[in-house]
Design an enzyme around this catalytic site. Sequence first.
Site, PDB file in Angstrom:
ATOM      1  N   SER A 188     -36.428  22.873  16.590  1.00  0.00           N
ATOM      2  CA  SER A 188     -37.855  22.674  16.325  1.00  0.00           C
ATOM      3  C   SER A 188     -38.552  22.015  17.518  1.00  0.00           C
ATOM      4  CB  SER A 188     -37.990  21.857  15.037  1.00  0.00           C
ATOM      5  OG  SER A 188     -39.304  21.898  14.562  1.00  0.00           O
ATOM      6  N   ASP A 358     -38.267  31.637   8.217  1.00  0.00           N
ATOM      7  CA  ASP A 358     -38.782  30.395   8.798  1.00  0.00           C
ATOM      8  C   ASP A 358     -40.303  30.443   8.906  1.00  0.00           C
ATOM      9  OD1 ASP A 358     -39.317  28.139  10.364  1.00  0.00           O
ATOM     10  OD2 ASP A 358     -37.442  28.362  11.490  1.00  0.00           O
ATOM     11  N   HIS A 391     -36.362  27.082   8.251  1.00  0.00           N
ATOM     12  CA  HIS A 391     -36.345  26.038   9.271  1.00  0.00           C
ATOM     13  C   HIS A 391     -35.229  24.999   9.113  1.00  0.00           C
ATOM     14  CE1 HIS A 391     -38.765  24.826  12.669  1.00  0.00           C
ATOM     15  NE2 HIS A 391     -38.707  23.566  12.297  1.00  0.00           N
TER      16      HIS A 391
END
Length: 416
Positions: A188, A358, A391
């Site tokens: 991320s 995601d 995610h």
Amino acid sequence: MAPPGLLSLAVLCFCLLVLVVEPHRAYGKSRGSFGRNNGAATSAVNGICATLVTIHGYKCLEHELKTQDGYILNMQRIPEGRVSGSSSTGGNKKQPVLIQHGILVDGMTWLMNSPEQNLPMILADKGFDVWIANTRGTRFCRKHVSLDPGRPEFWNWSWDELVSYDLPAVFDFVFNQTGQKIHYIGHSQGTLIGLASFSEGHQAHTLKSAAFLSPIAYLSHMNTALGVVAAKAFVGEITILFGVAEFNPKGQQASIFLKSLCNYPGVDCYDLLSELTGKNCCLNSSTVDLCIENEPQSTATKNLVHLAQTVRDGVIAKYNYGRPDYNLMRYGEAKPPIYNISNIPRDLPIFISYGGQDALSDVRDVQLLLDSLKFHDVDKLMIQYIKDYAHADFIMGINANDFVYNQIIQFFKNQQ
Ligand SMILES: *[C@@H]1O[C@H](CO)[C@@H](O)[C@H](O)[C@H]1NC(C)=O
Ligand SMILES: *[C@@H]1O[C@H](CO)[C@@H](O)[C@H](O)[C@H]1NC(C)=O
Ligand SMILES: *[C@@H]1O[C@H](CO)[C@@H](O)[C@H](O)[C@H]1NC(C)=O
Ligand SMILES: *[C@@H]1O[C@H](CO)[C@@H](O)[C@H](O)[C@H]1NC(C)=O
């Protein structure tokens, strides 16, 4: 309305909605409406090694280092696997791997699953020398040579400073300690700062290869209702109006604000986690509970504004001061300079893994990233697509070892 646990989990899970928070209210004075304070969370005062690593029989060392702008960061090192001497490198010195977490969490986030399932311990057992980074402002990194974390000056930074100060400091530190080039793994925001930093050539002499999980670079296709609401509601130059401040996701104002967002049409707060990060396929509910006890962590409001600008503007650029004259003063240009991802050295071995579910690292945005790498040496770029992953699966998925970590290890071994 969603139960408090779910709300805080949502905040934990890298929610970009906080980018619309009103910074004067999120000033960080109020505490404690989120999360619980028991078990692992309480013993966390002992440090990450003692709380989550040595209890499983691994050696773990706490380190402190200083950035050039004076922040004192904390790192954990797991120098070897549970069976000491476990080595996959045929008697050579173990290769260092640096692991960088995302936004609103700290290095603990990698260690929530069992030793057989979490990335740092798997790497250690496979013969790597594992270093876990923690970003400025998180629980064990609220220190500075002269600034007080209770004051706004401490929070006067965005991910630009993570690119130009935090990452170089941890790379130099690990390089100095090990004398070896480093394999990098980011998740991320950890991918964003890695990509930006490598494109600026900061780690040219200390970086061996890079793995990016759930890559965040371009953000213009973020497609959750909540994300869209957040981006649209973003009012622009709020730091000019309100100055800089800590954003404490455990603060009461953050909680009230999050709840208010749930009134927007199309926002489904009964499933906030999916709403924010996509439908994670493979999380263990015990792990998620442990995570809620230990996270989320503070960041700078300015950092969230900068991320919001990335969503809004569709380019990866330095922080926009919101007025041409301010930018001119800071950068010598009316617009903030861009980070040109195409400038990442073409022979740098890169592994990218992204998920079909995601919501933050949208497939179309990943495609833009891949486009900017289109001149990369073909045999130096490995791309993995996992249809069912969202995610959080990349850090906490119960099967991430089979799907992702084994592939990363193979990728690292190919660089030897
Ligand atoms: C934040 O940093 C900028 C320069 O980067 C400076 O002009 C400003 O006064 C600082 N604000 C605070 C509150 O420290
Ligand atoms: C590297 O380590 C040496 C010896 O421990 C120390 O004197 C030096 O300041 C370190 N350099 C950096 C960049 O950390
Ligand atoms: C979920 O976590 C609990 C507690 O750590 C563990 O006992 C259980 O085996 C885990 N389940 C799976 C499927 O990994
Ligand atoms: C980015 O760098 C590449 C070469 O590395 C160059 O061709 C391209 O024009 C640059 N893009 C921008 C927007 O400056």
